[in-house]
Design an enzyme around this catalytic site. Structure first.
Site, PDB file in Angstrom:
ATOM      1  N   ASN A 120       0.874  -1.162   0.000  1.00  9.64           N
ATOM      2  CA  ASN A 120       0.000   0.000   0.000  1.00  9.64           C
ATOM      3  C   ASN A 120       0.916   1.218   0.000  1.00  9.64           C
ATOM      4  OD1 ASN A 120      -1.748   2.087   0.474  1.00  9.64           O
ATOM      5  ND2 ASN A 120      -2.372   1.426   2.524  1.00  9.64           N
ATOM      6  N   TRP A 121       1.031   1.840  -1.163  1.00  5.65           N
ATOM      7  CA  TRP A 121       1.985   2.952  -1.302  1.00  5.65           C
ATOM      8  C   TRP A 121       1.474   4.241  -0.671  1.00  5.65           C
ATOM      9  CZ3 TRP A 121       4.040   2.524  -7.075  1.00  5.65           C
ATOM     10  CH2 TRP A 121       4.589   1.235  -7.253  1.00  5.65           C
ATOM     11  N   LYS A 122       0.225   4.244  -0.257  1.00  7.71           N
ATOM     12  CA  LYS A 122      -0.405   5.435   0.344  1.00  7.71           C
ATOM     13  C   LYS A 122      -0.183   6.650  -0.576  1.00  7.71           C
ATOM     14  CE  LYS A 122      -0.111   3.241   4.809  1.00  7.71           C
ATOM     15  NZ  LYS A 122       0.034   3.329   6.245  1.00  7.71           N
TER      16      LYS A 122
ATOM     17  N   HIS B  12      -9.441   1.447   5.164  1.00  7.59           N
ATOM     18  CA  HIS B  12      -8.146   1.604   5.855  1.00  7.59           C
ATOM     19  C   HIS B  12      -8.331   2.535   7.045  1.00  7.59           C
ATOM     20  CE1 HIS B  12      -3.979   2.620   6.661  1.00  7.59           C
ATOM     21  NE2 HIS B  12      -3.658   1.533   5.998  1.00  7.59           N
TER      22      HIS B  12
ATOM     23  N   GLU C 205      -6.638   4.901   8.083  1.00  6.43           N
ATOM     24  CA  GLU C 205      -6.390   6.312   7.775  1.00  6.43           C
ATOM     25  C   GLU C 205      -7.636   6.955   7.156  1.00  6.43           C
ATOM     26  OE1 GLU C 205      -2.781   5.592   5.597  1.00  6.43           O
ATOM     27  OE2 GLU C 205      -1.816   5.018   7.477  1.00  6.43           O
TER      28      GLU C 205
ATOM     29  N   GLU D  66      -5.115  -4.691  10.647  1.00  5.86           N
ATOM     30  CA  GLU D  66      -4.079  -3.688  10.860  1.00  5.86           C
ATOM     31  C   GLU D  66      -4.323  -2.979  12.187  1.00  5.86           C
ATOM     32  OE1 GLU D  66      -2.261  -2.504   6.789  1.00  5.86           O
ATOM     33  OE2 GLU D  66      -3.825  -1.091   7.305  1.00  5.86           O
TER      34      GLU D  66
ATOM     35  N   GLY E  38       2.961   2.313  10.826  1.00  8.32           N
ATOM     36  CA  GLY E  38       3.947   3.387  10.666  1.00  8.32           C
ATOM     37  C   GLY E  38       4.685   3.741  11.943  1.00  8.32           C
TER      38      GLY E  38
ATOM     39  N   SER F   8       3.819  -2.176  10.314  1.00  8.18           N
ATOM     40  CA  SER F   8       5.265  -2.300  10.497  1.00  8.18           C
ATOM     41  C   SER F   8       5.801  -3.689  10.136  1.00  8.18           C
ATOM     42  CB  SER F   8       5.672  -1.918  11.926  1.00  8.18           C
ATOM     43  OG  SER F   8       5.331  -0.564  12.184  1.00  8.18           O
TER      44      SER F   8
ATOM     45  N   GLY G  92       3.073  -0.973   4.259  1.00  9.28           N
ATOM     46  CA  GLY G  92       3.180   0.452   3.976  1.00  9.28           C
ATOM     47  C   GLY G  92       4.621   0.827   3.691  1.00  9.28           C
ATOM     48  N   GLY G  93       5.308   1.309   4.704  1.00  6.62           N
ATOM     49  CA  GLY G  93       6.670   1.844   4.548  1.00  6.62           C
ATOM     50  C   GLY G  93       7.633   0.925   3.806  1.00  6.62           C
TER      51      GLY G  93
HETATM   52  P1  13P Z   1       3.306   0.367   7.687  1.00  7.09           P
HETATM   53  O1  13P Z   1       3.806  -0.922   7.059  1.00  7.09           O
HETATM   54  O2  13P Z   1       4.066   1.567   7.230  1.00  7.09           O
HETATM   55  O3  13P Z   1       3.228   0.249   9.177  1.00  7.09           O
HETATM   56  O4  13P Z   1       1.812   0.598   7.155  1.00  7.09           O
HETATM   57  C1  13P Z   1       0.898  -0.432   7.231  1.00  7.09           C
HETATM   58  C2  13P Z   1      -0.324  -0.042   6.497  1.00  7.09           C
HETATM   59  O5  13P Z   1      -1.055   0.850   6.918  1.00  7.09           O
HETATM   60  C3  13P Z   1      -0.614  -0.735   5.235  1.00  7.09           C
HETATM   61  O6  13P Z   1      -1.902  -0.468   4.795  1.00  7.09           O
END
Ligand code: 13P
Length: 252
Positions: free
Chosen positions: A10-12, A96, A98, A168, A174, A213, A234-235
């Site tokens: 997920n590149w956000k 999600h 967010e 999640e 993050g 993470s 994510g990251g």
């Molecule tokens: P991180 O891997 O950066 O913690 O993010 C997870 C995430 O929200 C994937 O959708």
């Protein structure tokens, strides 16, 4: 049990279309012929077309991070399921944390998006997860059950088979703070129990990803748990090397 591991990036809100091509190319070259695992990249809307063009005959799939609950019309700024399908999108991340926390998405709204997604032959990746406050207040199970039941209202058993769930925990996103494999497994097993209550034996087929993470150093031990069927990353998905290493380590 025939669950196939699904690792998704997920590149956000990261990467321009040019940067997206630079990221996707080496990933496709390194793991684009993998058949024993499903790999998915979810760039921002503006990069989907460019990434889809790179996929070619590879086994990597392209997903979106959100979509409208409406089919078409006067909804300025929105993107429909049909628009995504036209760009070879096969999965859509929905609900999600967010989007729930920054944009006020409710379970009922997410339910409408899940339905719109399925009507267009797209596979929803439904995200669920508790905040730190909810975990510490012993509310994790109640929160997850409410999110799952809310999102799945009116979903038939046939459609349920197409849904992926991403657990999640909000406190792990993050933050570098990963749920321990034991803690994550216990929660995944609980989610599967809730799904079994709704859809019986079909719950055994549902892919439940872990997100929060996940990185190359911990993907193996997380995915080795019986009810953890992959990751939503994510990251660590924003660099080709780390995403590629995470995938390789996850499958051992
Ligand atoms: P991180 O891997 O950066 O913690 O993010 C997870 C995430 O929200 C994937 O959708």
């Amino acid at each position: 049990m025939s669950r196939k591991i699904l690792i998704a990036g997920n590149w956000k809100m990261n990467k321009t279309a040019t940067e997206a091509v630079e990221l996707a190319k080496p990933i496709i070259e390194a793991i684009g012929n993998q058949n024993d695992i499903d790999v998915l990249m979810c760039p921002p809307f503006t990069s989907i077309s460019a990434v889809s063009e790179l996929i070619g005959n590879s086994t990597v799939r392209v997903g979106a991070q959100n979509m409208s609950d409406k089919a078409s019309g006067a909804y300025t700024g929105e993107i429909s399921a049909a628009m995504l399908r036209d760009l070879q999108v096969s999965y859509v991340i929905l609900g999600h944390s967010e989007r729930r926390s920054y944009y006020g998405e409710t379970d009922a709204f997410i339910n409408r998006k899940v339905l719109a997604c399925l009507e267009n032959n797209l596979k929803p990746v439904l995200c669920v997860g508790e905040t730190l406050e909810e975990r510490e207040g012993d509310k994790t199970e109640a929160v997850l059950e409410k999110q799952i039941k809310g999102a799945f209202a009116g979903i038939s058993a046939d459609d349920f088979k197409k849904i992926v769930i991403a657990y999640e925990p909000v406190w792990a996103i993050g933050t570098g703070r990963t749920a321990t494999p034991d803690m994550a497994e216990a929660t995944h097993a609980f989610i599967r129990k809730v799904l079994a209550g709704l859809y019986g034996a079909l719950a055994e087929e549902t892919v439940i990803q872990y997100g929060g993470s996940m990185k190359p150093e911990n993907s193996r031990e997380l995915v080795a748990q019986p009810d953890i069927d992959g990751g939503l990353i994510g990251g660590a998905a924003l660099k080709a090397d780390s995403f590629h290493d995470l995938v390789k380590n996850a499958i051992g």
